[in-house]
Design an enzyme around this catalytic site. Structure first.
Site, PDB file in Angstrom:
ATOM      1  N   ASN A 170       0.847  -0.963  -0.605  1.00 34.49           N
ATOM      2  CA  ASN A 170      -0.061   0.159   0.494  1.00 34.49           C
ATOM      3  C   ASN A 170       0.884   1.489   0.317  1.00 34.49           C
ATOM      4  OD1 ASN A 170      -2.347   1.955   0.951  1.00 34.49           O
ATOM      5  ND2 ASN A 170      -1.151   1.841   2.816  1.00 34.49           N
ATOM      6  N   TYR A 223       3.818   9.080 -10.619  1.00 33.54           N
ATOM      7  CA  TYR A 223       3.085   8.942 -10.366  1.00 33.54           C
ATOM      8  C   TYR A 223       2.155   7.863 -11.219  1.00 33.54           C
ATOM      9  CZ  TYR A 223       0.081   7.638  -6.414  1.00 33.54           C
ATOM     10  OH  TYR A 223      -1.572   7.184  -5.839  1.00 33.54           O
TER      11      TYR A 223
END
Length: 244
Positions: free
Chosen positions: A81, A145
């Site tokens: 995560n 990202y």
């Protein structure tokens, strides 16, 4: 019968905290990994761990590889995560930001999956990678990202093929989720966040609990035929075409 073991990276973030909370409620013993330390957290045990340094190899990697082998007898669920979101346009992007993003968001999940593979295989466990809508739909300045999340979905599918019959591997790709990271991206502007809610067909943005509930489903026996999947969690936003 001993509790199942879940390892969750980035456990102090909005999504990570909810993942730990929900898995604990389901009877898992949760090891939370995070770069920060905190006396207040949702994990059963918090481990301060620098995924960026770990992914560079060397002595830091070797020390933690040895620790993981000794600490965990078995692992049922690994949830990758943890992520960094370092923004910049093609003109302004810094090489060190690009490399850190790939180390944390992509290389880290690969190395942890590799390191814990024998434990996961022993327990017939699973790996869940937390992706992002940015793997498919993105915005200006999200070059690092978006690329890292696209690659993470590719890694999920490649691992699923490579580990056939051994460990299940899936991904969840959330869109806008109500977290401190999201709010910071909108400078905590409530009007802007409200507009964001309105453009989602469900008329809200997601909650960390939405991600956690989907992760619990993927970890359960009920999802035994789901392998190599990337589950979209976007409130319908990826179906929206807005006119000017």
């Amino acid at each position: 019968m001993s509790a199942k073991i879940a390892i969750i990276t980035g456990v102090l973030g909005g999504i990570g905290s909810e993942l730990a909370k929900k898995f604990k409620e389901e009877g898992y013993f949760v090891y939370g990994l995070d770069i920060r330390s905190s006396e207040i957290h949702e994990a059963n045990k918090l481990i301060v761990f620098d995924l960026n340094k770990f992914s560079q190899g060397g002595d830091y990697y070797n020390q933690w590889a040895s620790f993981f082998k000794k600490e965990f007898q078995n692992v049922d669920v690994l949830i990758n995560n943890a992520a960094v979101q370092l923004l910049g346009s093609i003109e302004k992007i810094k090489l060190e930001d690009w490399e850190e993003t790939l180390r944390v968001n992509l290389t880290g999940p690969l190395l942890l999956s590799k390191l814990l593979l024998d434990k996961l295989e022993l327990s017939k466990g699973c790996i869940i990678n937390i992706g992002s809508i940015h793997h498919q739909l993105t915005k200006p300045n999200f070059i690092s990202y978006a690329t890292s999340k696209s690659a993470l979905i590719g890694l999920t599918k490649a691992l699923a093929v490579d580990l056939q019959g051994r460990v299940r591997v899936n991904a969840i790709s959330p869109a806008a989720i109500e977290t401190a990271m999201l709010r910071a991206g909108f400078d905590n502007d409530e009007n802007a966040i409200d507009e964001l809610r309105k453009i989602h067909p469900v008329q809200r943005i997601g909650y960390p609990s939405d991600v956690a509930k989907m992760a619990l489903f993927l970890a359960s026996d009920n999802s035994g035929f789901i392998h190599g999947a990337n589950l979209s969690l976007d409130g319908g936003i990826s179906s929206v075409l807005k006119d000017l």
